[in-house]
Write a protein that holds these residues in place. Sequence first.
Motif, PDB file in Angstrom:
ATOM      1  N   ASP A   1      -5.525   4.061   6.526  1.00 25.21           N
ATOM      2  CA  ASP A   1      -4.240   5.156   6.215  1.00 25.21           C
ATOM      3  C   ASP A   1      -5.351   6.153   5.711  1.00 25.21           C
ATOM      4  O   ASP A   1      -6.097   5.907   4.976  1.00 25.21           O
ATOM      5  CB  ASP A   1      -3.377   5.196   4.887  1.00 25.21           C
ATOM      6  CG  ASP A   1      -2.636   5.734   4.757  1.00 25.21           C
ATOM      7  OD1 ASP A   1      -1.508   5.883   6.387  1.00 25.21           O
ATOM      8  OD2 ASP A   1      -3.045   6.259   4.482  1.00 25.21           O
TER       9      ASP A   1
ATOM     10  N   TRP B   1       2.064   1.576  -3.452  1.00 25.84           N
ATOM     11  CA  TRP B   1       1.402   2.768  -4.028  1.00 25.84           C
ATOM     12  C   TRP B   1       0.491   4.273  -3.477  1.00 25.84           C
ATOM     13  O   TRP B   1       0.948   4.676  -4.711  1.00 25.84           O
ATOM     14  CB  TRP B   1      -0.421   2.076  -4.595  1.00 25.84           C
ATOM     15  CG  TRP B   1      -0.210   0.393  -5.060  1.00 25.84           C
ATOM     16  CD1 TRP B   1      -0.513  -0.924  -4.767  1.00 25.84           C
ATOM     17  CD2 TRP B   1      -0.592   0.538  -6.340  1.00 25.84           C
ATOM     18  NE1 TRP B   1      -0.385  -2.032  -5.680  1.00 25.84           N
ATOM     19  CE2 TRP B   1      -0.259  -0.429  -6.380  1.00 25.84           C
ATOM     20  CE3 TRP B   1      -0.241   1.876  -7.074  1.00 25.84           C
ATOM     21  CZ2 TRP B   1      -0.557  -1.463  -8.344  1.00 25.84           C
ATOM     22  CZ3 TRP B   1      -0.101   1.220  -8.575  1.00 25.84           C
ATOM     23  CH2 TRP B   1      -0.315  -0.720  -8.990  1.00 25.84           C
ATOM     24  N   ARG B   2       1.120   4.395  -2.733  1.00 24.61           N
ATOM     25  CA  ARG B   2       0.694   5.888  -1.942  1.00 24.61           C
ATOM     26  C   ARG B   2       1.594   6.478  -2.999  1.00 24.61           C
ATOM     27  O   ARG B   2       1.429   8.024  -2.919  1.00 24.61           O
ATOM     28  CB  ARG B   2       0.594   6.098  -0.569  1.00 24.61           C
ATOM     29  CG  ARG B   2      -0.734   5.513   0.087  1.00 24.61           C
ATOM     30  CD  ARG B   2      -0.626   5.811   1.375  1.00 24.61           C
ATOM     31  NE  ARG B   2       0.299   5.139   2.376  1.00 24.61           N
ATOM     32  CZ  ARG B   2       0.088   3.867   2.918  1.00 24.61           C
ATOM     33  NH1 ARG B   2      -1.541   3.070   2.494  1.00 24.61           N
ATOM     34  NH2 ARG B   2       0.732   2.702   3.752  1.00 24.61           N
TER      35      ARG B   2
ATOM     36  N   TYR C   1      -4.154   6.047  -5.735  1.00 24.55           N
ATOM     37  CA  TYR C   1      -4.792   5.660  -4.357  1.00 24.55           C
ATOM     38  C   TYR C   1      -5.649   5.079  -3.804  1.00 24.55           C
ATOM     39  O   TYR C   1      -6.019   4.477  -2.528  1.00 24.55           O
ATOM     40  CB  TYR C   1      -4.976   7.463  -3.946  1.00 24.55           C
ATOM     41  CG  TYR C   1      -3.348   8.224  -3.472  1.00 24.55           C
ATOM     42  CD1 TYR C   1      -2.718   7.585  -2.178  1.00 24.55           C
ATOM     43  CD2 TYR C   1      -3.179   9.004  -4.264  1.00 24.55           C
ATOM     44  CE1 TYR C   1      -2.019   8.513  -1.984  1.00 24.55           C
ATOM     45  CE2 TYR C   1      -2.266  10.088  -4.017  1.00 24.55           C
ATOM     46  CZ  TYR C   1      -1.280   9.986  -2.386  1.00 24.55           C
ATOM     47  OH  TYR C   1      -0.827  10.468  -2.158  1.00 24.55           O
TER      48      TYR C   1
ATOM     49  N   ALA D   1       0.828  -1.326   0.157  1.00 26.03           N
ATOM     50  CA  ALA D   1       0.014   0.080   0.382  1.00 26.03           C
ATOM     51  C   ALA D   1       0.748   1.705  -0.168  1.00 26.03           C
ATOM     52  O   ALA D   1       0.577   2.245  -0.460  1.00 26.03           O
ATOM     53  CB  ALA D   1      -0.922  -0.216   0.835  1.00 26.03           C
ATOM     54  N   GLU D   2       2.100   0.598   0.749  1.00 24.85           N
ATOM     55  CA  GLU D   2       2.517   2.386   0.684  1.00 24.85           C
ATOM     56  C   GLU D   2       3.274   2.905  -0.707  1.00 24.85           C
ATOM     57  O   GLU D   2       3.335   3.204  -0.563  1.00 24.85           O
ATOM     58  CB  GLU D   2       4.146   2.462   2.093  1.00 24.85           C
ATOM     59  CG  GLU D   2       4.633   2.770   2.082  1.00 24.85           C
ATOM     60  CD  GLU D   2       4.094   4.921   2.427  1.00 24.85           C
ATOM     61  OE1 GLU D   2       4.911   5.387   2.020  1.00 24.85           O
ATOM     62  OE2 GLU D   2       3.382   4.779   3.156  1.00 24.85           O
TER      63      GLU D   2
ATOM     64  N   ALA E   1      -3.792   1.185  -2.888  1.00 25.30           N
ATOM     65  CA  ALA E   1      -3.154   1.402  -1.563  1.00 25.30           C
ATOM     66  C   ALA E   1      -5.082   1.762  -0.583  1.00 25.30           C
ATOM     67  O   ALA E   1      -4.475   0.786   0.353  1.00 25.30           O
ATOM     68  CB  ALA E   1      -2.744   3.180  -1.340  1.00 25.30           C
ATOM     69  N   VAL E   2      -5.551   1.997  -0.482  1.00 22.70           N
ATOM     70  CA  VAL E   2      -7.005   1.939   0.024  1.00 22.70           C
ATOM     71  C   VAL E   2      -7.415   0.179   0.106  1.00 22.70           C
ATOM     72  O   VAL E   2      -7.620  -0.080   1.197  1.00 22.70           O
ATOM     73  CB  VAL E   2      -7.989   2.998  -0.848  1.00 22.70           C
ATOM     74  CG1 VAL E   2      -8.879   3.146  -0.571  1.00 22.70           C
ATOM     75  CG2 VAL E   2      -8.550   3.606   0.916  1.00 22.70           C
TER      76      VAL E   2
ATOM     77  N   THR F   1      -4.434   8.422   2.433  1.00 21.96           N
ATOM     78  CA  THR F   1      -4.379   8.162   1.858  1.00 21.96           C
ATOM     79  C   THR F   1      -6.322   8.000   1.264  1.00 21.96           C
ATOM     80  O   THR F   1      -6.930   8.198  -0.137  1.00 21.96           O
ATOM     81  CB  THR F   1      -4.698   6.244   0.956  1.00 21.96           C
ATOM     82  OG1 THR F   1      -3.452   6.239   1.935  1.00 21.96           O
ATOM     83  CG2 THR F   1      -5.048   5.910   0.599  1.00 21.96           C
ATOM     84  N   HIS F   2      -7.013   8.306   1.668  1.00 16.15           N
ATOM     85  CA  HIS F   2      -8.928   8.450   1.529  1.00 16.15           C
ATOM     86  C   HIS F   2      -8.533  10.648   1.860  1.00 16.15           C
ATOM     87  O   HIS F   2      -9.233  10.483   0.885  1.00 16.15           O
ATOM     88  CB  HIS F   2      -9.539   8.077   3.149  1.00 16.15           C
ATOM     89  CG  HIS F   2      -9.580   6.624   3.346  1.00 16.15           C
ATOM     90  ND1 HIS F   2     -10.227   6.019   2.586  1.00 16.15           N
ATOM     91  CD2 HIS F   2      -9.582   5.830   4.252  1.00 16.15           C
ATOM     92  CE1 HIS F   2     -10.387   4.707   2.914  1.00 16.15           C
ATOM     93  NE2 HIS F   2      -9.773   5.038   4.245  1.00 16.15           N
TER      94      HIS F   2
END
Length: 170
Positions: A86, A57-58, A76, A54-55, A79-80, A89-90
């Motif tokens: 997180d 992708w962020r 994002y 996920a990190e 990632a979510v 991310t939102h």
Amino acid sequence: GAEASAALNQAAGSVAQRGGEPARLIAAGQIEAGFAALRAQIEAEEQVTRRSRAERWRELGALTYPVDVTRSIEAYERAVALDPSDVWTHIFLCRLHLLAGSTAMAREAARAAISSAIERRDRMCALNDFGSVVVSQGDLPAARKAFEDGLAIAKDLTTHGPDNAEWKRD
């Protein structure tokens, strides 16, 4: 037959070699507790792996944010999907959807940010973004409430952390 037995021996050897709670429990004859501990260990490792992915992708989302809104949204969203806890991310998804003109998606992301906010500053930022979204949708009473709630948090933060420059700026 032989393949299952070989796999069993190999797995038992790996668990014993790693040691830790699962190996100790199994060696002590507490098979069910050992299996449960091993399962918990595997699930924790999966979470670390998911958060790590996920990190990444962020990172891609942040890099593409200023130049390609569509790609940034996609990153994002990936990632979510891997780490829905997180809050930022939102928040970034909310801002990106607003830039893209998708106010319904922005509102959904802002709500998810508010729900996942643990820190008060994060909640304040999520409320302010929610306020921006509902202004764009013409829901001024909801916007006022969100902005007032965010402002109340900001005032409280500056009262309790007068030396924190970030809180003062907010």
